[in-house]
Design a protein around this motif. Structure first.
Motif, PDB file in Angstrom:
ATOM      1  N   GLU A  51      17.239  23.009  12.998  1.00  0.00           N
ATOM      2  CA  GLU A  51      15.822  22.819  12.731  1.00  0.00           C
ATOM      3  C   GLU A  51      14.937  23.687  13.627  1.00  0.00           C
ATOM      4  O   GLU A  51      13.883  24.145  13.219  1.00  0.00           O
ATOM      5  CB  GLU A  51      15.471  21.343  12.947  1.00  0.00           C
ATOM      6  N   LEU A  75      10.031  29.296  13.095  1.00  0.00           N
ATOM      7  CA  LEU A  75       9.953  28.154  12.182  1.00  0.00           C
ATOM      8  C   LEU A  75       9.519  28.598  10.792  1.00  0.00           C
ATOM      9  O   LEU A  75       9.977  28.049   9.786  1.00  0.00           O
ATOM     10  CB  LEU A  75       9.018  27.086  12.747  1.00  0.00           C
ATOM     11  N   GLY A  76       8.677  29.618  10.710  1.00  0.00           N
ATOM     12  CA  GLY A  76       8.282  30.181   9.420  1.00  0.00           C
ATOM     13  C   GLY A  76       9.467  30.810   8.704  1.00  0.00           C
ATOM     14  O   GLY A  76       9.615  30.671   7.488  1.00  0.00           O
ATOM     15  N   GLN A  79      11.663  28.050   7.323  1.00  0.00           N
ATOM     16  CA  GLN A  79      11.091  27.501   6.093  1.00  0.00           C
ATOM     17  C   GLN A  79      11.265  28.455   4.922  1.00  0.00           C
ATOM     18  O   GLN A  79      11.619  28.040   3.814  1.00  0.00           O
ATOM     19  CB  GLN A  79       9.611  27.148   6.280  1.00  0.00           C
ATOM     20  N   ASN A  80      11.043  29.754   5.150  1.00  0.00           N
ATOM     21  CA  ASN A  80      11.235  30.750   4.090  1.00  0.00           C
ATOM     22  C   ASN A  80      12.690  30.780   3.624  1.00  0.00           C
ATOM     23  O   ASN A  80      12.959  30.874   2.425  1.00  0.00           O
ATOM     24  CB  ASN A  80      10.813  32.143   4.562  1.00  0.00           C
ATOM     25  N   ASP A  83      13.343  27.660   1.592  1.00  0.00           N
ATOM     26  CA  ASP A  83      12.695  27.804   0.280  1.00  0.00           C
ATOM     27  C   ASP A  83      13.499  28.738  -0.627  1.00  0.00           C
ATOM     28  O   ASP A  83      13.684  28.462  -1.816  1.00  0.00           O
ATOM     29  CB  ASP A  83      11.266  28.337   0.433  1.00  0.00           C
ATOM     30  N   PRO A 134      16.135  19.713   3.441  1.00  0.00           N
ATOM     31  CA  PRO A 134      15.285  19.231   2.341  1.00  0.00           C
ATOM     32  C   PRO A 134      16.001  18.314   1.345  1.00  0.00           C
ATOM     33  O   PRO A 134      15.402  17.378   0.834  1.00  0.00           O
ATOM     34  CB  PRO A 134      14.832  20.522   1.655  1.00  0.00           C
TER      35      PRO A 134
END
Length: 189
Positions: A51, A75-76, A79-80, A83, A134
């Motif tokens: 994480e 962190l970006g 997340q990318n 995704d 997720p």
């Protein structure tokens, strides 16, 4: 003085949160070949993403880059990546339905071409997400992912093959830093 105490408290909380996040595993990715004896292979996955953005890469002792390597994603970037993996089906493809689609496509291909192809060696790709990911806990195992994606034209396979390529690119990054040499199993010494 009061502001200093509050700032130190907040800094301590953030430091503890970051330390805790670095241990919360999001995703594991691995590839296993049937052509390598089971007693030589270890149980450590190729890639582990946490994480906090920590990326651990493990190369077995019999490879050129043997050892444990590390990199950090922002962190970006985490997340990318999540995704992108989601968009390519890693967290949503139903393994049983995918296997049925593969079997049906193989039957159609055999009926059209009249040729049955088999592989003497199988490479299993394993995507495993954990409760902090997720989709929560799940495991998806696909044999011969890249070749099946090319041959069968199944959209879910093509998406997973793309996800595998992205994760392999991360695992082979020049930015990795070696943090531990690989141990050679006693049976191999």
């Amino acid at each position: 003085m009061r502001i200093l105490v509050i700032l130190l408290f907040v800094a301590g909380v953030l430091l503890k949160a970051t330390a805790a996040d670095s241990t919360r595993l999001l995703l594991e990715f691995d590839r296993r070949s049937d052509g390598i004896a089971a007693e030589v292979q270890d149980d450590i996955p190729l890639l582990r993403l946490y994480e906090s953005g920590r990326l651990l890469i493990h190369f077995p002792f019999y490879t050129k880059r043997a050892g444990l390597w590390e990199d950090w994603l922002t962190l970006g970037e985490v997340q990318n990546l999540l995704d992108t993996l989601q968009a390519n089906g890693v967290f949503s493809v139903d393994g049983d339905l995918l296997e049925q689609a593969i079997e049906a496509a193989n039957r159609r291909k055999t009926a059209m071409e009249g040729v049955v192809t088999t592989r003497s060696e199988s490479v299993k790709t394993v995507f495993r997400s954990h409760e902090s990911a997720p989709a929560g806990d799940l495991e998806l195992v696909v044999s011969n992912l890249q070749s099946r994606a090319r041959e069968l034209g199944i959209a879910d396979l093509e998406g997973l093959a793309t996800a595998e390529e992205i994760l392999l690119e991360l695992a082979n990054s020049e930015d990795l830093v070696r943090i531990e040499d690989a141990a050679v199993p006693e049976a191999q010494q």
